[in-house]
Motif scaffolding. Structure first.
Motif, PDB file in Angstrom:
ATOM      1  N   ILE A 149       0.808  -1.220   0.000  1.00 42.89           N
ATOM      2  CA  ILE A 149       0.000   0.000   0.000  1.00 42.89           C
ATOM      3  C   ILE A 149       0.839   1.267   0.000  1.00 42.89           C
ATOM      4  O   ILE A 149       0.306   2.365  -0.228  1.00 42.89           O
ATOM      5  CB  ILE A 149      -0.980   0.025   1.196  1.00 42.89           C
ATOM      6  N   GLN A 150       2.134   1.155   0.263  1.00 42.22           N
ATOM      7  CA  GLN A 150       2.991   2.347   0.257  1.00 42.22           C
ATOM      8  C   GLN A 150       4.444   1.923   0.154  1.00 42.22           C
ATOM      9  O   GLN A 150       4.760   0.742   0.236  1.00 42.22           O
ATOM     10  CB  GLN A 150       2.750   3.221   1.491  1.00 42.22           C
ATOM     11  N   SER A 171       2.410   7.091  -0.722  1.00 36.11           N
ATOM     12  CA  SER A 171       1.260   6.191  -0.647  1.00 36.11           C
ATOM     13  C   SER A 171       0.802   5.776  -2.042  1.00 36.11           C
ATOM     14  O   SER A 171       0.884   6.551  -3.002  1.00 36.11           O
ATOM     15  CB  SER A 171       0.093   6.878   0.066  1.00 36.11           C
ATOM     16  N   ARG A 172       0.289   4.576  -2.092  1.00 38.23           N
ATOM     17  CA  ARG A 172      -0.325   4.084  -3.327  1.00 38.23           C
ATOM     18  C   ARG A 172      -1.713   4.686  -3.470  1.00 38.23           C
ATOM     19  O   ARG A 172      -2.409   4.927  -2.469  1.00 38.23           O
ATOM     20  CB  ARG A 172      -0.404   2.560  -3.261  1.00 38.23           C
ATOM     21  N   ASN A 173      -2.123   4.911  -4.692  1.00 32.50           N
ATOM     22  CA  ASN A 173      -3.464   5.423  -4.944  1.00 32.50           C
ATOM     23  C   ASN A 173      -4.502   4.506  -4.298  1.00 32.50           C
ATOM     24  O   ASN A 173      -4.472   3.293  -4.484  1.00 32.50           O
ATOM     25  CB  ASN A 173      -3.695   5.509  -6.456  1.00 32.50           C
ATOM     26  N   LYS A 174      -5.402   5.097  -3.513  1.00 33.64           N
ATOM     27  CA  LYS A 174      -6.359   4.295  -2.753  1.00 33.64           C
ATOM     28  C   LYS A 174      -7.254   3.455  -3.645  1.00 33.64           C
ATOM     29  O   LYS A 174      -7.566   2.303  -3.323  1.00 33.64           O
ATOM     30  CB  LYS A 174      -7.204   5.185  -1.839  1.00 33.64           C
ATOM     31  N   GLU A 175      -7.650   3.999  -4.784  1.00 30.38           N
ATOM     32  CA  GLU A 175      -8.514   3.233  -5.687  1.00 30.38           C
ATOM     33  C   GLU A 175      -7.797   1.984  -6.196  1.00 30.38           C
ATOM     34  O   GLU A 175      -8.409   0.918  -6.350  1.00 30.38           O
ATOM     35  CB  GLU A 175      -8.959   4.115  -6.867  1.00 30.38           C
ATOM     36  N   ASP A 176      -6.484   2.107  -6.430  1.00 31.37           N
ATOM     37  CA  ASP A 176      -5.718   0.944  -6.881  1.00 31.37           C
ATOM     38  C   ASP A 176      -5.610  -0.111  -5.775  1.00 31.37           C
ATOM     39  O   ASP A 176      -5.642  -1.317  -6.045  1.00 31.37           O
ATOM     40  CB  ASP A 176      -4.310   1.368  -7.325  1.00 31.37           C
ATOM     41  N   VAL A 177      -5.457   0.360  -4.528  1.00 31.36           N
ATOM     42  CA  VAL A 177      -5.398  -0.582  -3.398  1.00 31.36           C
ATOM     43  C   VAL A 177      -6.705  -1.347  -3.277  1.00 31.36           C
ATOM     44  O   VAL A 177      -6.716  -2.584  -3.166  1.00 31.36           O
ATOM     45  CB  VAL A 177      -5.095   0.160  -2.078  1.00 31.36           C
ATOM     46  N   ILE A 178      -7.824  -0.625  -3.303  1.00 31.97           N
ATOM     47  CA  ILE A 178      -9.138  -1.258  -3.155  1.00 31.97           C
ATOM     48  C   ILE A 178      -9.402  -2.213  -4.312  1.00 31.97           C
ATOM     49  O   ILE A 178      -9.901  -3.336  -4.121  1.00 31.97           O
ATOM     50  CB  ILE A 178     -10.251  -0.192  -3.084  1.00 31.97           C
ATOM     51  N   LYS A 179      -9.055  -1.789  -5.505  1.00 35.85           N
ATOM     52  CA  LYS A 179      -9.272  -2.627  -6.695  1.00 35.85           C
ATOM     53  C   LYS A 179      -8.483  -3.933  -6.590  1.00 35.85           C
ATOM     54  O   LYS A 179      -9.015  -5.014  -6.858  1.00 35.85           O
ATOM     55  CB  LYS A 179      -8.856  -1.853  -7.952  1.00 35.85           C
ATOM     56  N   GLU A 180      -7.221  -3.837  -6.190  1.00 36.01           N
ATOM     57  CA  GLU A 180      -6.400  -5.042  -6.088  1.00 36.01           C
ATOM     58  C   GLU A 180      -6.876  -5.944  -4.958  1.00 36.01           C
ATOM     59  O   GLU A 180      -6.911  -7.166  -5.100  1.00 36.01           O
ATOM     60  CB  GLU A 180      -4.932  -4.670  -5.878  1.00 36.01           C
ATOM     61  N   SER A 210      -6.432   8.479   5.636  1.00 35.41           N
ATOM     62  CA  SER A 210      -5.449   7.999   6.598  1.00 35.41           C
ATOM     63  C   SER A 210      -5.392   6.478   6.495  1.00 35.41           C
ATOM     64  O   SER A 210      -6.186   5.848   5.786  1.00 35.41           O
ATOM     65  CB  SER A 210      -5.852   8.400   8.025  1.00 35.41           C
ATOM     66  N   PHE A 211      -4.483   5.874   7.222  1.00 41.32           N
ATOM     67  CA  PHE A 211      -4.384   4.418   7.211  1.00 41.32           C
ATOM     68  C   PHE A 211      -5.672   3.788   7.717  1.00 41.32           C
ATOM     69  O   PHE A 211      -6.185   2.840   7.115  1.00 41.32           O
ATOM     70  CB  PHE A 211      -3.198   3.970   8.066  1.00 41.32           C
ATOM     71  N   SER A 212      -6.214   4.303   8.801  1.00 40.67           N
ATOM     72  CA  SER A 212      -7.441   3.715   9.344  1.00 40.67           C
ATOM     73  C   SER A 212      -8.617   3.909   8.385  1.00 40.67           C
ATOM     74  O   SER A 212      -9.510   3.055   8.314  1.00 40.67           O
ATOM     75  CB  SER A 212      -7.764   4.298  10.723  1.00 40.67           C
ATOM     76  N   ASP A 213      -8.632   5.015   7.624  1.00 38.83           N
ATOM     77  CA  ASP A 213      -9.673   5.196   6.606  1.00 38.83           C
ATOM     78  C   ASP A 213      -9.573   4.100   5.543  1.00 38.83           C
ATOM     79  O   ASP A 213     -10.591   3.545   5.102  1.00 38.83           O
ATOM     80  CB  ASP A 213      -9.533   6.568   5.929  1.00 38.83           C
ATOM     81  N   LEU A 214      -8.343   3.805   5.136  1.00 43.65           N
ATOM     82  CA  LEU A 214      -8.140   2.748   4.142  1.00 43.65           C
ATOM     83  C   LEU A 214      -8.599   1.402   4.688  1.00 43.65           C
ATOM     84  O   LEU A 214      -9.292   0.643   4.004  1.00 43.65           O
ATOM     85  CB  LEU A 214      -6.664   2.680   3.750  1.00 43.65           C
ATOM     86  N   VAL A 215      -8.216   1.092   5.917  1.00 44.23           N
ATOM     87  CA  VAL A 215      -8.611  -0.180   6.528  1.00 44.23           C
ATOM     88  C   VAL A 215     -10.136  -0.284   6.589  1.00 44.23           C
ATOM     89  O   VAL A 215     -10.704  -1.352   6.309  1.00 44.23           O
ATOM     90  CB  VAL A 215      -7.996  -0.317   7.928  1.00 44.23           C
TER      91      VAL A 215
END
Length: 425
Positions: A149-150, A171-180, A210-215
């Motif tokens: 993720i980063q 940081s990695r793009n959040k949409e890419d993290v969620i997609k993967e 933030s990290f917790s938002d991503l989680v």
């Protein structure tokens, strides 16, 4: 004829992720991974976190090149980032990159096939690196997928080379993290491990996340079974993350929180961003919300100037925190870090004694923790089958073996935990 390749990953989970991405890229070219036979391409992703890691990197590079004398040799990673000239001149690998240009490796291999000239792409100013999107579609492991993720780190602890080797926190793009992550869930991986060089720093360079938002968003992916955090700093565990761990069954009931020392004065020399009192308050808050959570940590012993009193402060503080397992490392002096030039370097025999003391303490802490779950029902994710046993781990990181005539790799099964089932760490 299809190219045959071998990939060796040394060091951290980030390297494992990057190698999985390379494997995907090679497979898309129609290349074939091989084991015993000689390869046409060998890739070694190196590590440089300690002097021992440097040594292992050199050994593996030479070994792979000796075993595959006609192969195109590619060396990448943290060791090559800081030791490119040695790999170029002494080892004479064919392609040398550092911690950037990883998504160019296929084209670099094709370039070398065409002209046969050594290729060196090692940027000296790592602090200018941007996040390099790679992406993966599969892992060699049956049940666990790493999700990067980063990259990079801005902490500059006085003993650590990684901010220089990996570059700034990005940081990695959040949409890419969620997609993967969604893709990995759909592929059936029952556990996803969030990884990076400084995982909890995710979002610090982005807006409104933030990290917790991503989680939180990852926990909302349909049918996600397991989500594990590889390692996180105490300062980045906010109230939201603590609540998410409590409320979401998919989040592993385990946190690995590096402490490095329990002595305030040593922490100051290490340039760590907390003091023991702050750290203990956070640990208490985590345990209040999640009483059965497993808490593990990293400890460095023999830091320059560490007195017997300071070491004893660390032992006492570990007990106060109630950690359940320790990963213990003797201080490794890394050139170009502040700690390398500090006075009062500790003798190796003293480091060894302190390592031994903490390893014994770790075993005692782990035994006490796991005893709490004897005769209780636990859920185990089965990772492998060996010698008539299904072997796996619980959400809170207890490794177990279960006698069974049928292999159940990738399944989550409920058992009543017995002492004989627990595998020693």
């Amino acid at each position: 004829m299809n190219m045959k390749y071998k990939i060796i990953s040394l060091g951290c989970k980030v390297n494992s992720y990057e190698c999985a991405s390379l494997r995907d890229a090679f497979n898309r070219q129609g290349w074939e991974e091989c084991n015993k036979e000689e390869a046409d391409v060998v890739v070694i992703n190196t590590c440089s976190v300690t002097a021992t890691a440097d040594q292992k990197s050199r050994q593996h590079i030479r070994k792979m090149m000796k075993q595959n004398p006609h192969a195109i040799s590619v060396v990448m990673g943290c060791y090559s980032q800081g030791n490119a000239s040695y790999i170029v001149n002494d080892i004479q690998a064919n392609i040398i990159i550092g911690t950037n240009h990883r998504n160019e490796i296929v084209s670099l291999i094709n370039e070398f096939k065409t002209n046969g000239k050594q290729i060196i792409k090692v940027d000296q100013n790592t602090r200018r690196f941007q996040y390099e999107e790679m992406g993966i579609t599969s892992f060699c492991e049956n049940v666990r997928a790493y999700l990067k993720i980063q990259d990079g780190c801005d902490n500059f602890c006085s003993y650590c080379l990684i901010p220089l080797r990996r570059g700034k926190m990005r940081s990695r793009n959040k949409e890419d993290v969620i997609k993967e992550a969604t893709y990995l869930v759909e592929k059936g991986y029952p556990e996803i491990v969030l990884t990076g060089i400084h995982v909890g720093g995710y979002g610090q360079d982005l807006q409104n996340t933030s990290f917790s938002d991503l989680v939180e968003e990852l926990c909302q992916i349909p049918h996600i079974q397991g989500l594990r955090i590889s390692s996180i700093e105490e300062s980045e565990i906010d109230d939201k993350l603590i609540q998410l761990i409590k409320d979401n069954d998919c989040l592993a009931k385990h946190l690995h929180i590096p402490i490095q020392s329990g002595s305030k004065t040593v922490l100051e020399r290490m340039n760590r961003k907390y003091n023991p009192e702050e750290f203990l308050n956070k640990i208490d808050k985590i345990k209040q919300a999640n009483p059965d959570i497993a808490l593990t940590t990293d400890v460095i012993v023999g830091f320059p100037g560490e007195t017997e009193e300071e070491f004893n402060e660390t032992v006492t503080f570990i007990k106060q925190c109630g950690f359940h397992m320790l990963h213990v490392f003797p201080f490794s002096a890394r050139e170009n870090t502040k700690a390398f030039y500090m006075p009062d370097q500790i003798k190796p025999e003293i480091k060894a004694q302190r390592v031994d003391t903490l390893l014994k303490l770790s075993q005692e802490l782990w035994n006490n923790y796991t005893d709490k779950f004897i005769d209780k029902e636990v859920e185990v994710l089965i990772e492998k089958y060996d010698g008539g046993y299904n072997i796996g781990h619980t959400s809170n990181y207890i490794d177990v073996k279960i006698a069974d005539n049928e292999q159940k790799i990738g399944q989550k099964i409920k058992i009543k935990l017995q002492k004989s089932m627990i595998i020693s760490k």
